[in-house]
Design an enzyme around this catalytic site. Structure first.
Site, PDB file in Angstrom:
ATOM      1  N   HIS A 117      46.684 -24.563  -9.078  1.00 33.20           N
ATOM      2  CA  HIS A 117      46.771 -23.122  -9.333  1.00 33.20           C
ATOM      3  C   HIS A 117      47.569 -22.376  -8.276  1.00 33.20           C
ATOM      4  CE1 HIS A 117      44.171 -23.701 -12.692  1.00 33.20           C
ATOM      5  NE2 HIS A 117      43.158 -24.091 -11.946  1.00 33.20           N
ATOM      6  N   ARG A 128      51.178  -5.669  -4.153  1.00 31.75           N
ATOM      7  CA  ARG A 128      51.951  -5.890  -2.924  1.00 31.75           C
ATOM      8  C   ARG A 128      53.260  -6.562  -3.294  1.00 31.75           C
ATOM      9  NH1 ARG A 128      51.352 -11.338  -3.207  1.00 31.75           N
ATOM     10  NH2 ARG A 128      49.321 -12.068  -3.890  1.00 31.75           N
TER      11      ARG A 128
HETATM   12  P1  ADP Z   1      44.303 -16.252  -8.358  1.00 25.80           P
HETATM   13  O1  ADP Z   1      43.997 -14.808  -8.162  1.00 25.80           O
HETATM   14  O2  ADP Z   1      43.345 -17.163  -7.657  1.00 25.80           O
HETATM   15  O3  ADP Z   1      45.751 -16.599  -8.116  1.00 25.80           O
HETATM   16  P2  ADP Z   1      44.793 -16.127 -11.227  1.00 25.80           P
HETATM   17  O4  ADP Z   1      43.865 -15.404 -12.124  1.00 25.80           O
HETATM   18  O5  ADP Z   1      46.066 -15.452 -10.877  1.00 25.80           O
HETATM   19  O6  ADP Z   1      44.001 -16.544  -9.906  1.00 25.80           O
HETATM   20  O7  ADP Z   1      45.110 -17.549 -11.842  1.00 25.80           O
HETATM   21  C1  ADP Z   1      45.821 -18.501 -11.096  1.00 25.80           C
HETATM   22  C2  ADP Z   1      46.370 -19.571 -12.028  1.00 25.80           C
HETATM   23  O8  ADP Z   1      45.330 -20.188 -12.775  1.00 25.80           O
HETATM   24  C3  ADP Z   1      47.342 -19.067 -13.068  1.00 25.80           C
HETATM   25  O9  ADP Z   1      48.645 -18.959 -12.579  1.00 25.80           O
HETATM   26  C4  ADP Z   1      47.210 -20.130 -14.144  1.00 25.80           C
HETATM   27  O10 ADP Z   1      47.950 -21.264 -13.780  1.00 25.80           O
HETATM   28  C5  ADP Z   1      45.760 -20.511 -14.094  1.00 25.80           C
HETATM   29  N1  ADP Z   1      44.971 -19.754 -15.085  1.00 25.80           N
HETATM   30  C6  ADP Z   1      44.408 -18.550 -14.914  1.00 25.80           C
HETATM   31  N2  ADP Z   1      43.764 -18.144 -16.029  1.00 25.80           N
HETATM   32  C7  ADP Z   1      43.910 -19.132 -16.938  1.00 25.80           C
HETATM   33  C8  ADP Z   1      43.468 -19.331 -18.292  1.00 25.80           C
HETATM   34  N3  ADP Z   1      42.723 -18.432 -18.932  1.00 25.80           N
HETATM   35  N4  ADP Z   1      43.818 -20.472 -18.910  1.00 25.80           N
HETATM   36  C9  ADP Z   1      44.559 -21.418 -18.265  1.00 25.80           C
HETATM   37  N5  ADP Z   1      44.987 -21.302 -17.012  1.00 25.80           N
HETATM   38  C10 ADP Z   1      44.670 -20.170 -16.337  1.00 25.80           C
END
Ligand code: ADP
Length: 614
Positions: free
Chosen positions: A235, A297
């Site tokens: 991630h 940001r």
């Molecule tokens: P963080 O704030 O920890 O970065 P995010 O909500 O931005 O978390 O999610 C990080 C990553 O997790 C995303 O870029 C994607 O790859 C994966 N991800 C998030 N939500 C989903 C979802 N509903 N289904 C599949 N992958 C997800």
């Protein structure tokens, strides 16, 4: 316009901000911790102030000290960069209360987008499509399990306060839900002090697409198109590009309009990013792209947007913070070409991506057209264990996606870092993956195919032969010619390991004591073969040197102890193998320079044996 700016950050982003501030005639003030006393951002700023010990929570995260420093140095404004205090609404408010200019959105906007559940609810109310799921107050495990069932498996449990890929659990079956929930809540409490979670539909074939937005204090908000950050490891983003491959104009228009709507819903001022998740199982289409979260940001990956739009986003931040109107209207912004960024890290993919900390004895970046390097280190600097071990963002621009991709791969392959290990060869292999070539990367690619990408690179034959020629005395090379034996081989040490290298009589310039072999984004030290060195000890000096970088796992002797030739002194673990270092002759342990657990670089002095007098 602001006349002086304090940068509450370090590393490449501090250097990046200084570069633009300087071009705008703004005086810059850097802050630094103990570990950063000789860092690049300290050298580049007009003034630099020490703010505390190395751990970030005692320096870069101490808001009051940073504000006091701005006051002392007469800085009018504070730029937080990314990470550290950049999304801390309390700090933003304290900066403003101190009568300083905060280069960022209002504390209210930061708070509104700070928690994933509240942000999603706000976006849904504003008519922005959000990932299907449950984002309510009820946190009873049975109720959440029932919601997960309604959403349909697989689901993703997300800590509402999570970030940086932490606090997320993918659940495949109802039977696993309770355990995953408990584990996610434990991690969320430990990492963010908030156990609240939301449940989302787990998107299959997910692509991460985000839109850069910008607002000013006069109510204008524009977007600067999208970035694709689907190549991720656990991630976390690995390679980013702009624009997104496979994005048609209609989908782009609808996605960017949704992003502007999201920014308007929180009266956004400054640089922000709206992150979306796309179900790319059948390509990109507007009805299968949903809001995920907003980052209030500047993003790490902002350079790819700068490269395709020609906009300096830091300049815009400083203009907007000074009260100016956005320099461009929406219709004046357009996409030109393609840009890609890779995050070059001091880490060893072959060892589970463990950080590879230490001195950057060699640091070279590849060269070529369309190149941009954003870095916070230099040859001779240290990669510190206290912070994110990023060496640089390597960015390539080209007229087409394939041109940018090929340029970036070449820049990385031609980079050379020693002795710390980097992910350069991993990045090159990722860029060469068929899915990357086709522009169909989903966020699970590295989890599926990453093992082959992580294998340690080996130096090429031609590079080894060329390097060996630099170590061979010219007379030896002549000898080959006279004997009409054009190619033969000899023993050398490659990072302390004995190897045979083919010798070519031409081009010999030696003898040098040692030289670097480079290739596949890595460097190795090649030196003439010495039997003792291969075993770690030198008969001539009694110095016991590390034959390769590794970790000391056992120390068998004490300082002052009498030892006999061949006696076991230390055990080094390197490349998952144990190497025993023994005494080269009878004597005493005059010096013991490494303890159990120590991480050591190749040729580091570990111990010294002295022969006893008489
Ligand atoms: P963080 O704030 O920890 O970065 P995010 O909500 O931005 O978390 O999610 C990080 C990553 O997790 C995303 O870029 C994607 O790859 C994966 N991800 C998030 N939500 C989903 C979802 N509903 N289904 C599949 N992958 C997800």
């Amino acid at each position: 316009m602001i006349k002086s700016l304090l940068i509450a950050n370090r590393g490449e982003i501090a250097c990046r901000i200084i570069r633009t501030a300087r071009a705008m005639g703004i005086r810059t003030v850097a802050v630094y911790s103990d570990a950063d006393a000789h860092a690049l951002h300290v050298r580049q700023a007009d003034a630099a102030v020490h703010i505390g010990p190395s751990p970030a929570r005692e320096s870069y995260l101490v808001g009051e000290r940073i504000i006091a420093t701005a006051r002392q140095t007469g800085a009018e404004a504070i730029h937080p960069g990314y990470g550290f205090l950049s999304e801390n609404a309390e700090f933003a408010a304290a900066v403003i209360d101190a009568g300083l200019i905060w280069v960022g959105p209002s504390p209210a906007s930061i708070t509104a987008m700070g928690l994933k559940d509240a942000a999603k609810a706000l976006m849904a109310a504003a008519g922005v499509p959000v990932t299907p799921g449950y984002m309510g107050e009820n946190q009873a495990p049975d109720f959440l399990a029932e919601q997960a069932g309604k959403i349909g498996y697989p689901v993703l449990i997300k800590a509402v306060a999570g970030g940086g890929g932490k606090g997320m659990r993918r659940v495949e079956h109802a039977a696993d839900f309770a355990d995953a929930l408990a584990s996610c809540q434990r991690e969320a409490t430990a990492s963010f002090g908030n156990a609240h979670v939301l449940i989302e539909k787990y998107i299959l074939t997910p692509r991460h697409i985000e839109v850069q937005v910008f607002g000013d204090t006069h109510g204008n908000i524009v977007h600067l198109f999208e970035r694709d950050c689907s190549l991720q490891r656990r991630h976390q983003k690995v390679i980013e590009e702009a624009p997104a491959p496979g994005m048609d104009e209609a989908t782009r228009a609808s996605l960017c309009a949704a992003a502007v709507k999201a920014a308007k819903a929180v009266d956004y001022v400054g640089a922000g990013t709206i992150e979306f998740i796309a179900d790319a199982s059948e390509g990109l289409s507007a009805d299968r792209i949903w809001f995920m979260e907003m980052n209030t940001r500047l993003q790490v990956e902002h350079p790819v947007t700068e490269e395709i739009t020609g906009v300096d986003l830091v300049e815009w931040q400083l203009r907007v913070a000074s009260g100016e109107v956005l320099p461009k209207r929406q219709e004046e912004l357009a996409i030109d070409g393609w840009a890609m960024e890779a995050r070059l890290y001091a880490e060893d993919p072959a060892k589970g991506f463990l950080p590879s900390i230490g001195h950057l004895e060699l640091l070279k970046f590849g060269e070529g057209p369309g190149r941009r390097i954003d870095t916070g280190v230099f040859e001779g600097a240290e990669v510190s264990p206290f912070y994110d071990p990023m060496i640089a963002k390597v960015i390539a621009k080209g007229p087409t996606r394939e041109a940018a991709r090929a340029r970036l791969a070449a820049l990385l392959a031609d980079s050379a870092v020693y002795p710390v290990r980097t992910n350069a060869s991993f990045l090159v292999r990722a860029l060469d993956h068929p899915a990357f070539l086709a522009g169909t990367v989903d966020t699970g690619l590295i989890a599926r195919d990453g093992e082959a990408m992580a294998a340690p690179p080996v130096p090429g034959e031609a590079a080894l032969t060329a390097a060996a020629a630099r170590l061979v005395p010219a007379t030896m090379a002549f000898g080959f010619r006279l004997n009409a034996a054009p190619v033969t081989s000899a023993k050398f040490l490659l990072d302390g390991e004995a190897i045979d290298v083919a010798l070519s009589p031409t081009g010999a310039t030696g003898p040098a004591a040692s030289t670097f072999v480079t290739g596949a984004g890595q460097a190795w030290r090649l030196s003439p073969f010495r039997r003792q060195a291969a075993h770690g000890g030198s008969a001539a000096t009694g110095a016991i040197l590390a034959p390769m970088p590794g970790r000391i796992i056992a120390v068998e002797v004490a300082q002052g102890q009498r030892v006999t030739r061949g006696q076991k002194l230390l055990t080094l673990e390197a490349m998952k193998m144990e190497h025993t270092l023994t005494a080269p002759f009878d004597g005493v342990v005059a010096e013991l320079a490494a303890g159990p657990g120590a991480q050591v670089q190749v040729e580091a002095l570990l111990a010294r044996i002295e022969a006893e007098e008489g």
